[in-house]
Design a protein around this motif. Structure first.
Motif, PDB file in Angstrom:
ATOM      1  N   GLN A   1       0.801  -1.203   0.000  1.00 27.97           N
ATOM      2  CA  GLN A   1       0.000   0.000   0.000  1.00 27.97           C
ATOM      3  C   GLN A   1       0.841   1.263   0.000  1.00 27.97           C
ATOM      4  OE1 GLN A   1      -2.815  -0.157   3.193  1.00 27.97           O
ATOM      5  NE2 GLN A   1      -3.958  -1.816   2.275  1.00 27.97           N
ATOM      6  N   GLY A   2       2.099   1.129   0.466  1.00 30.84           N
ATOM      7  CA  GLY A   2       2.955   2.294   0.489  1.00 30.84           C
ATOM      8  C   GLY A   2       4.287   1.985   1.124  1.00 30.84           C
TER       9      GLY A   2
ATOM     10  N   ILE B   1       2.442   6.471  -1.264  1.00 30.11           N
ATOM     11  CA  ILE B   1       1.234   5.732  -0.891  1.00 30.11           C
ATOM     12  C   ILE B   1       0.474   5.451  -2.175  1.00 30.11           C
ATOM     13  CG2 ILE B   1      -0.874   5.716   0.489  1.00 30.11           C
ATOM     14  CD1 ILE B   1       1.762   5.941   2.125  1.00 30.11           C
ATOM     15  N   ASP B   2       0.130   4.190  -2.390  1.00 28.85           N
ATOM     16  CA  ASP B   2      -0.637   3.803  -3.572  1.00 28.85           C
ATOM     17  C   ASP B   2      -1.921   4.629  -3.628  1.00 28.85           C
ATOM     18  OD1 ASP B   2      -2.847   1.848  -4.846  1.00 28.85           O
ATOM     19  OD2 ASP B   2      -0.867   1.418  -5.696  1.00 28.85           O
ATOM     20  N   GLN B   3      -2.277   5.048  -4.817  1.00 26.20           N
ATOM     21  CA  GLN B   3      -3.441   5.926  -4.974  1.00 26.20           C
ATOM     22  C   GLN B   3      -4.700   5.347  -4.327  1.00 26.20           C
ATOM     23  OE1 GLN B   3      -3.563   8.057  -8.484  1.00 26.20           O
ATOM     24  NE2 GLN B   3      -5.449   9.109  -7.963  1.00 26.20           N
ATOM     25  N   ALA B   4      -4.896   4.053  -4.437  1.00 30.65           N
ATOM     26  CA  ALA B   4      -6.087   3.421  -3.867  1.00 30.65           C
ATOM     27  C   ALA B   4      -6.098   3.467  -2.336  1.00 30.65           C
ATOM     28  CB  ALA B   4      -6.191   1.975  -4.344  1.00 30.65           C
ATOM     29  N   ALA B   5      -4.922   3.646  -1.723  1.00 29.46           N
ATOM     30  CA  ALA B   5      -4.820   3.650  -0.260  1.00 29.46           C
ATOM     31  C   ALA B   5      -4.730   5.053   0.326  1.00 29.46           C
ATOM     32  CB  ALA B   5      -3.609   2.827   0.168  1.00 29.46           C
ATOM     33  N   ARG B   6      -4.705   6.059  -0.508  1.00 28.50           N
ATOM     34  CA  ARG B   6      -4.591   7.429  -0.009  1.00 28.50           C
ATOM     35  C   ARG B   6      -5.853   7.831   0.740  1.00 28.50           C
ATOM     36  NH1 ARG B   6      -1.532   9.799  -5.364  1.00 28.50           N
ATOM     37  NH2 ARG B   6       0.261   8.423  -5.078  1.00 28.50           N
TER      38      ARG B   6
ATOM     39  N   SER C   1      -6.611   6.990   3.628  1.00 24.48           N
ATOM     40  CA  SER C   1      -7.109   5.887   4.443  1.00 24.48           C
ATOM     41  C   SER C   1      -6.325   5.737   5.746  1.00 24.48           C
ATOM     42  CB  SER C   1      -7.027   4.563   3.668  1.00 24.48           C
ATOM     43  OG  SER C   1      -5.672   4.184   3.487  1.00 24.48           O
TER      44      SER C   1
ATOM     45  N   VAL D   1      -2.944   5.251   5.840  1.00 23.49           N
ATOM     46  CA  VAL D   1      -1.694   4.520   5.629  1.00 23.49           C
ATOM     47  C   VAL D   1      -0.491   5.436   5.840  1.00 23.49           C
ATOM     48  CG1 VAL D   1      -0.277   3.283   3.934  1.00 23.49           C
ATOM     49  CG2 VAL D   1      -2.714   2.786   4.116  1.00 23.49           C
TER      50      VAL D   1
END
Length: 93
Positions: free
Chosen positions: A1-2, A20-25, A27, A29
């Motif tokens: 995730q990052g 940080i992976d865009q999908a996990a921003r 959130s 992380v």
């Protein structure tokens, strides 16, 4: 995730790179990574965490906002870069 890459030099803990992976921003992380780093840095007797935000990078404004919420302060601007610092203090941040 990052990931977060850091370097400790004396009392300073410098965040060299963080992603940080865009999908996990947005959130938590990134916040969790910085909190873990703050604990590690305090254990290593660091007084603060520093990082650079390159204004030309995509998402620089989002990075700045997240950093301010996380307790970082802008200490200076150099060329196309903001230098931010989070003091650790006795409470580890």
């Amino acid at each position: 995730q990052g990931f977060l890459i850091y370097k400790i030099n004396g009392a300073e803990c410098l965040i060299v790179d963080m992603f940080i992976d865009q999908a996990a921003r947005k959130s938590g992380v990134g916040k969790n990574l910085v909190e873990l780093l703050a604990t590690q840095a305090a254990n290593e007797k660091c007084t603060h965490i520093a990082a650079n935000i390159h204004l030309a990078d995509q998402g620089a404004s989002n990075t700045l906002m997240a950093s301010l919420v996380a307790g970082f302060k802008v200490v200076r601007a150099e060329n196309d870069c903001l230098v931010i610092v989070k003091e650790l203090g006795g409470s580890n941040g």
